[in-house]
Design an enzyme around this catalytic site. Structure first.
Site, PDB file in Angstrom:
ATOM      1  N   ASP A  50       0.850  -1.182   0.000  1.00  9.31           N
ATOM      2  CA  ASP A  50       0.000   0.000   0.000  1.00  9.31           C
ATOM      3  C   ASP A  50       0.890   1.237   0.000  1.00  9.31           C
ATOM      4  O   ASP A  50       2.027   1.202   0.467  1.00  9.31           O
ATOM      5  CB  ASP A  50      -0.904   0.004   1.236  1.00  9.31           C
ATOM      6  CG  ASP A  50      -1.894   1.158   1.258  1.00  9.31           C
ATOM      7  OD1 ASP A  50      -2.296   1.621   0.163  1.00  9.31           O
ATOM      8  OD2 ASP A  50      -2.283   1.593   2.360  1.00  9.31           O
ATOM      9  N   HIS A  51       0.364   2.313  -0.542  1.00  8.12           N
ATOM     10  CA  HIS A  51       1.043   3.603  -0.467  1.00  8.12           C
ATOM     11  C   HIS A  51       0.743   4.272   0.871  1.00  8.12           C
ATOM     12  O   HIS A  51      -0.426   4.357   1.270  1.00  8.12           O
ATOM     13  CB  HIS A  51       0.560   4.535  -1.590  1.00  8.12           C
ATOM     14  CG  HIS A  51       1.158   4.228  -2.919  1.00  8.12           C
ATOM     15  ND1 HIS A  51       0.428   4.297  -4.092  1.00  8.12           N
ATOM     16  CD2 HIS A  51       2.407   3.858  -3.285  1.00  8.12           C
ATOM     17  CE1 HIS A  51       1.212   3.986  -5.117  1.00  8.12           C
ATOM     18  NE2 HIS A  51       2.415   3.712  -4.648  1.00  8.12           N
ATOM     19  N   TYR A  63      -4.723   4.738   0.342  1.00  5.57           N
ATOM     20  CA  TYR A  63      -5.850   3.913  -0.084  1.00  5.57           C
ATOM     21  C   TYR A  63      -5.575   3.149  -1.377  1.00  5.57           C
ATOM     22  O   TYR A  63      -6.427   3.058  -2.240  1.00  5.57           O
ATOM     23  CB  TYR A  63      -7.128   4.763  -0.231  1.00  5.57           C
ATOM     24  CG  TYR A  63      -7.187   5.903   0.745  1.00  5.57           C
ATOM     25  CD1 TYR A  63      -7.280   5.648   2.113  1.00  5.57           C
ATOM     26  CD2 TYR A  63      -7.106   7.221   0.324  1.00  5.57           C
ATOM     27  CE1 TYR A  63      -7.293   6.697   3.026  1.00  5.57           C
ATOM     28  CE2 TYR A  63      -7.125   8.265   1.226  1.00  5.57           C
ATOM     29  CZ  TYR A  63      -7.217   7.998   2.586  1.00  5.57           C
ATOM     30  OH  TYR A  63      -7.217   9.037   3.491  1.00  5.57           O
ATOM     31  N   HIS A  64      -4.368   2.554  -1.478  1.00  2.00           N
ATOM     32  CA  HIS A  64      -3.981   1.854  -2.699  1.00  2.00           C
ATOM     33  C   HIS A  64      -3.489   0.431  -2.419  1.00  2.00           C
ATOM     34  O   HIS A  64      -2.418   0.042  -2.884  1.00  2.00           O
ATOM     35  CB  HIS A  64      -2.871   2.627  -3.426  1.00  2.00           C
ATOM     36  CG  HIS A  64      -3.251   3.996  -3.854  1.00  2.00           C
ATOM     37  ND1 HIS A  64      -2.314   4.988  -4.105  1.00  2.00           N
ATOM     38  CD2 HIS A  64      -4.457   4.561  -4.082  1.00  2.00           C
ATOM     39  CE1 HIS A  64      -2.930   6.096  -4.476  1.00  2.00           C
ATOM     40  NE2 HIS A  64      -4.239   5.860  -4.458  1.00  2.00           N
ATOM     41  N   PRO A  65      -4.239  -0.410  -1.714  1.00  2.00           N
ATOM     42  CA  PRO A  65      -3.758  -1.773  -1.466  1.00  2.00           C
ATOM     43  C   PRO A  65      -3.749  -2.612  -2.749  1.00  2.00           C
ATOM     44  O   PRO A  65      -4.652  -2.507  -3.574  1.00  2.00           O
ATOM     45  CB  PRO A  65      -4.769  -2.327  -0.452  1.00  2.00           C
ATOM     46  CG  PRO A  65      -6.028  -1.554  -0.709  1.00  2.00           C
ATOM     47  CD  PRO A  65      -5.567  -0.177  -1.100  1.00  2.00           C
TER      48      PRO A  65
END
Length: 538
Positions: free
Chosen positions: A299-300, A474-476
């Site tokens: 994630d980011h 919010y980038h899993p």
């Protein structure tokens, strides 16, 4: 579709999850009328009014009716803090509650996928699918498409702060870039968004709505998938619960899992495809010992700097002033313009923390408002935000079921800041961002730095600030990773390795995290997958 018995139906394809990928699949697989498709969504219809207002993502951040509201386990490098993980639970999935930015990532991201043995996934291979999806406001060219389902638009609100940031970046040595999705990503400029005339264009709007009139597409909402049913090692059906009743949908051709980086591996594990010891621990019969399912989670992370503003030109000032707040609402209602069209980044930048790097490793999201935590009330004072996001973290985590009960949230471990590379990138990224914020173009707007504050200067103090305040962008991704090694879950055609009749199509298949926001790449993945599925059906 055919009804075979009470509570049981049969289709050519059953798609689990009507999110960024699932809505694309539903549209493309039903377009020629040859195949029947059932699309299952655990959440409701996208009727919440705030879904369709761009700035509404702030209202949906902790709205349980459309959001899975996940939390990580205590993060070791973040002082044991749990990090909130909002994910869409509604038609459109996370594309209905996200920050609306249209960012594809770097050309090199896809070439790296290809170099790792994933044939057909290099940049030149995937570019046609980005173009096929896109309805670019600026028109089509070598990098963009026009006339596709997905509107991609310029921002409809003049904001002097966001413009000043781009000018300040140039003064700090970051070149101006009018198109982050064109020839190169590096530089500073304005983000484009998945909007049309000031309204959100989720995949439910762009892809699903036009397809709903087709007789061969059936959509079920509030339908939570319980498990995939296998005959031997072939996926044959999906059990789902709707309205308190357990139903079964049989798939003549394939089951397509598009539930996202958290729910897709969770469903596979619940169905008996995953690490054998984990499944046995929860009393689940093992269909396939697949240790890679739920592995390699990435994630980011972001760290937000807040600056007090000298002029009352921020969204904080609009929200705190009753007349300005009403006027902003009226302007949006009449013209679909103004501050309610603000996405989760107005302007921004991509840059390298080290000149020896081949491509940028940091992304900046600039926002003309500020808050202690995203989704909470804005500050009562005038201020703006610029966040630092490391694009290619080395840290990897995992997702595991806690129970055989599908309603129990999974155990999410991301391991933010687990490596020295990741820690160094944030320290250096903050220093470069501070140079931008101190540039002449922003001088008229800046009073002082609220967070982390002028006293936070040393590497140790900056890292401590990251540990105390860092959160997700919010980038899993990557929990059902594509590849050819022992831990890869799907092959290059997104078929689950060792299983027939089952594919995963969403961000979970990414071999590693993109250098940018993940919604546009997920839509591309589903466009490409649709072609592969239809080719294999011939």
């Amino acid at each position: 579709m055919s009804e075979s018995s009470a509570g049981t139906s049969e289709y050519d394809y059953v798609i689990i999850g009507a999110g960024s990928a699932g809505c694309v699949l539903a549209n493309r697989l039903t377009a020629d009328g040859r195949h029947s498709v059932l699309l299952l969504e655990a959440g409701p219809k996208d009727s919440n009014i705030w879904i369709h207002v761009p700035l509404g993502y702030g209202r949906l951040f902790k709205e349980k009716s459309v959001n899975w509201m996940y939390q990580t386990e205590p993060e070791p490098q973040l002082h044991g803090r749990q990090v909130f993980q909002p994910r869409g639970k509604v038609l459109g999935g996370s594309s209905s509650i996200n920050g609306l930015l249209y960012v594809r990532g770097q050309h090199e991201d896809y070439d790296r996928w290809r170099q790792r043995g994933n044939a057909g996934w290099g940049y030149q291979d995937v570019l046609p699918y980005f173009k096929k999806a896109e309805d670019q406001q600026r028109g089509g060219d070598a990098y963009h498409g026009a006339g596709g389902p997905l509107p991609v638009s310029d921002w409809r609100h003049h904001d002097p702060l966001s413009e000043a940031f781009v000018l300040a970046a140039a003064e700090a040595g970051i070149p101006t870039n009018p198109d982050f999705n064109g020839a190169t990503q590096e530089g500073a400029g304005f983000f484009q968004t998945t909007t049309r005339r000031g309204r959100r264009a989720s995949t439910a709007f762009a892809y699903l709505r036009p397809a709903r009139r087709r007789g061969n597409l059936h959509v079920e909402t509030d339908a939570l998938a319980q498990r995939i049913v296998f005959e031997g090692r072939r996926a044959k059906a999906v059990e789902y619960r709707q309205g308190g009743r357990l139903r079964t949908a049989r798939a003549r051709r394939e089951v397509l899992v598009s539930s996202g980086a958290y729910n897709s591996p969770q469903l596979l594990q619940l169905s008996g495809v995953g690490p054998a010891e984990l499944l046995k621990q929860h009393g689940i019969a093992v269909v396939l010992d697949a240790p890679g399912v739920g592995n390699d989670l990435q994630d980011h992370m972001q760290v937000r700097l807040v600056t007090r503003c000298a002029q009352r030109v921020t969204l904080n000032d609009v929200v705190s002033h009753p007349v300005r707040r009403v006027m902003a609402g009226l302007r949006y209602a009449a013209l679909r313009k103004g501050p309610l069209t603000i996405a989760a980044g107005t302007s921004g930048a991509f840059f390298k923390t080290d000149p020896r790097l081949a491509t940028p490793d940091i992304q900046i999201h600039f926002l003309p408002f500020s808050t202690d935590k995203m989704g909470e009330k804005l500050h009562p004072f005038s201020a703006f935000t610029a966040s630092v996001c490391q694009l290619r973290p080395e840290s990897r985590g995992s997702l595991k079921i806690r129970s055989a009960d599908p309603t129990v949230p999974p155990e999410i471990r991301i391991n933010y800041l687990a490596t020295e590379t990741d820690r160094r990138a944030f320290i250096d990224g903050i220093r470069i961002l501070r140079r931008v914020l101190a540039a002449p173009a922003l001088k008229a707007y800046c009073v002082d730095e609220v967070y982390p504050g002028a006293k936070v200067v040393s590497d140790e103090d900056l890292l401590e600030f990251c540990r105390k305040t860092g959160s997700t962008v919010y980038h899993p991704t990557s929990t059902c990773r594509m590849g050819n090694d022992a831990l890869a879950v799907v092959d290059q055609r997104l078929r689950v390795r060792g299983i027939d009749g089952l594919r995963v199509v969403d961000a979970s298949i990414m071999p590693d995290l993109m250098s940018g926001n993940t919604n546009a790449p997920t839509i591309m993945i589903a466009e490409k997958a649709s072609d592969m599925i239809l080719q294999d059906a011939r």
